[in-house]
Scaffold this motif. Structure first.
Motif, PDB file in Angstrom:
ATOM      1  N   PRO A 176      -1.033  38.054  57.202  1.00 43.96           N
ATOM      2  CA  PRO A 176       0.350  37.566  57.332  1.00 43.96           C
ATOM      3  C   PRO A 176       0.570  36.700  58.567  1.00 43.96           C
ATOM      4  O   PRO A 176       1.258  35.667  58.494  1.00 43.96           O
TER       5      PRO A 176
ATOM      6  N   LYS B  60       2.034  30.206  47.245  1.00 41.17           N
ATOM      7  CA  LYS B  60       1.052  31.128  46.674  1.00 41.17           C
ATOM      8  C   LYS B  60       1.485  31.547  45.269  1.00 41.17           C
ATOM      9  O   LYS B  60       2.614  31.990  45.067  1.00 41.17           O
TER      10      LYS B  60
ATOM     11  N   PHE C  45       0.002  42.509  47.448  1.00 40.16           N
ATOM     12  CA  PHE C  45       1.411  42.126  47.452  1.00 40.16           C
ATOM     13  C   PHE C  45       2.178  42.884  48.547  1.00 40.16           C
ATOM     14  O   PHE C  45       3.000  42.306  49.258  1.00 40.16           O
TER      15      PHE C  45
ATOM     16  N   THR D 284       1.169  41.264  51.984  1.00 42.87           N
ATOM     17  CA  THR D 284       1.181  39.815  52.251  1.00 42.87           C
ATOM     18  C   THR D 284       2.299  39.052  51.557  1.00 42.87           C
ATOM     19  O   THR D 284       2.323  37.826  51.621  1.00 42.87           O
ATOM     20  N   ASP D 285       3.225  39.755  50.904  1.00 40.63           N
ATOM     21  CA  ASP D 285       4.379  39.097  50.295  1.00 40.63           C
ATOM     22  C   ASP D 285       5.456  38.975  51.364  1.00 40.63           C
ATOM     23  O   ASP D 285       6.338  39.821  51.476  1.00 40.63           O
ATOM     24  N   THR D 286       5.382  37.901  52.161  1.00 48.25           N
ATOM     25  CA  THR D 286       6.219  37.752  53.347  1.00 48.25           C
ATOM     26  C   THR D 286       7.298  36.691  53.129  1.00 48.25           C
ATOM     27  O   THR D 286       7.176  35.850  52.234  1.00 48.25           O
ATOM     28  N   PRO D 287       8.341  36.694  53.964  1.00 48.43           N
ATOM     29  CA  PRO D 287       9.382  35.666  53.838  1.00 48.43           C
ATOM     30  C   PRO D 287       8.848  34.253  54.031  1.00 48.43           C
ATOM     31  O   PRO D 287       9.345  33.303  53.417  1.00 48.43           O
ATOM     32  N   TRP D 288       7.841  34.080  54.898  1.00 53.82           N
ATOM     33  CA  TRP D 288       7.317  32.740  55.168  1.00 53.82           C
ATOM     34  C   TRP D 288       6.217  32.319  54.185  1.00 53.82           C
ATOM     35  O   TRP D 288       5.911  31.146  54.076  1.00 53.82           O
TER      36      TRP D 288
ATOM     37  N   PRO E  57       5.725  33.885  50.509  1.00 52.39           N
ATOM     38  CA  PRO E  57       5.902  34.863  49.422  1.00 52.39           C
ATOM     39  C   PRO E  57       4.949  34.599  48.257  1.00 52.39           C
ATOM     40  O   PRO E  57       4.467  33.479  48.068  1.00 52.39           O
ATOM     41  N   TRP E  58       4.710  35.646  47.484  1.00 55.74           N
ATOM     42  CA  TRP E  58       3.933  35.506  46.257  1.00 55.74           C
ATOM     43  C   TRP E  58       4.864  35.118  45.109  1.00 55.74           C
ATOM     44  O   TRP E  58       5.911  35.756  44.907  1.00 55.74           O
ATOM     45  N   ASN E  59       4.488  34.115  44.355  1.00 58.45           N
ATOM     46  CA  ASN E  59       5.206  33.694  43.159  1.00 58.45           C
ATOM     47  C   ASN E  59       4.379  34.114  41.948  1.00 58.45           C
ATOM     48  O   ASN E  59       3.245  33.645  41.770  1.00 58.45           O
TER      49      ASN E  59
ATOM     50  N   LYS F 159       9.877  23.442  45.020  1.00 57.92           N
ATOM     51  CA  LYS F 159       9.582  23.969  46.356  1.00 57.92           C
ATOM     52  C   LYS F 159       9.260  22.882  47.375  1.00 57.92           C
ATOM     53  O   LYS F 159       9.155  23.169  48.573  1.00 57.92           O
TER      54      LYS F 159
END
Length: 274
Positions: A141, A156, A205, A208-212, A214-216, A237
């Protein structure tokens, strides 16, 4: 029943009718036009974008990437698919070999699998220890925050395929001479580890699914819908406008000035009766 009608009557794992070929081609052509506009804008503004794709074997990563890149310049949309690390690369910092492929101004780098190999295939196939996985998930992260703060837009994608559709696609590769190269020994070994991959995905997820960065997640049972959805989302995006430019006009062809085609025994490719 025609192939087109049969495709339209097929349904994905959610019961949704699969997208027909003609509609798909129309929508894809429109999106390709927008990708070309994005390409001109990227170059004009010097934007830097890194798009990575992850997912199980057979999830459709290659098809999505091909759909994105087939009508744009490979100098701007650069695809990176790294092989297994060399002995030298194994001795380096884990993420080091990916960093040299990061985009310069005016480039979109598309990673067909990425540093998340450590959290996925390497974990599931026991190519690394769980302690190495935990360290990776703890560090990545902040690594991705540094990427974003450097001015790179990081996007991502995880392609989510159902077990039934994965089986159908992998079986289809066995008897299709055009696809057999896609079925590697690793695919066969990992096929029965579905739930190990699910656990690995869930941990990835969670960490590492962070605000800066994120995982799509993309539902990919319907390949056509998945490709259109990814391209549409990707365009949304990256803020872009149509770059002002003059419409090209072909100049007049120069005069022959005495040039005559030579009587040369060209080795022409045979023209078969197709």
């Amino acid at each position: 029943m025609s192939k087109g009608k049969k495709a339209e009557n097929e349904k994905d794992s959610k019961g949704q009718a699969k997208l027909g070929g003609k509609q798909y081609e129309r929508e894809l052509a429109t999106l390709h036009g927008e990708l070309v506009k994005l390409q001109f804008w990227m170059v004009a503004k010097g934007l830097k974008v890194c798009v990575l794709f992850e997912g199980r074997d057979g999830a459709g990563k290659g098809g999505v990437i091909k759909a994105i890149t087939e009508r744009v310049s490979p100098r701007v949309f650069r695809v990176v698919a790294l092989p297994a690390p060399t002995e030298r690369e194994k001795s380096q910092m884990y993420i080091q070999r990916y960093m040299r492929h990061f985009p310069a101004g005016g480039e979109i780098v598309i990673l067909d699998r990425s540093w998340y190999n450590r959290a996925g295939v390497e974990r599931v196939m026991e190519f690394c220890s769980m302690e190495q996985v935990r360290r990776f998930l703890a560090v990545v992260p902040e690594f991705e925050k540094a990427i974003v703060e450097s001015g790179i837009l990081l996007i991502k994608y995880w392609l989510e395929v159902s077990p039934e559709e994965q089986t159908r696609r992998l079986e289809a590769r066995i008897d299709d001479p055009r696809k057999i190269w896609k079925l590697s020994p690793m695919d066969l070994k990992s096929y029965n580890r579905w739930y190990d991959y699910s656990r690995a995905r869930d941990d990835m997820f969670k960490s590492t699914d962070t605000p800066w960065a994120p995982w799509n997640v993309v539902r990919s049972d319907d390949k056509r819908r998945a490709r259109l959805n990814v391209i549409s989302h990707l365009l949304s995006k990256i803020p872009y406008k149509e770059s002002p430019r003059d419409k090209p006009v072909l100049p007049k062809r120069g005069k022959a000035r005495g040039y005559v085609e030579p009587d040369y025994p060209y080795k022409f490719v045979p023209e078969l009766d197709w």
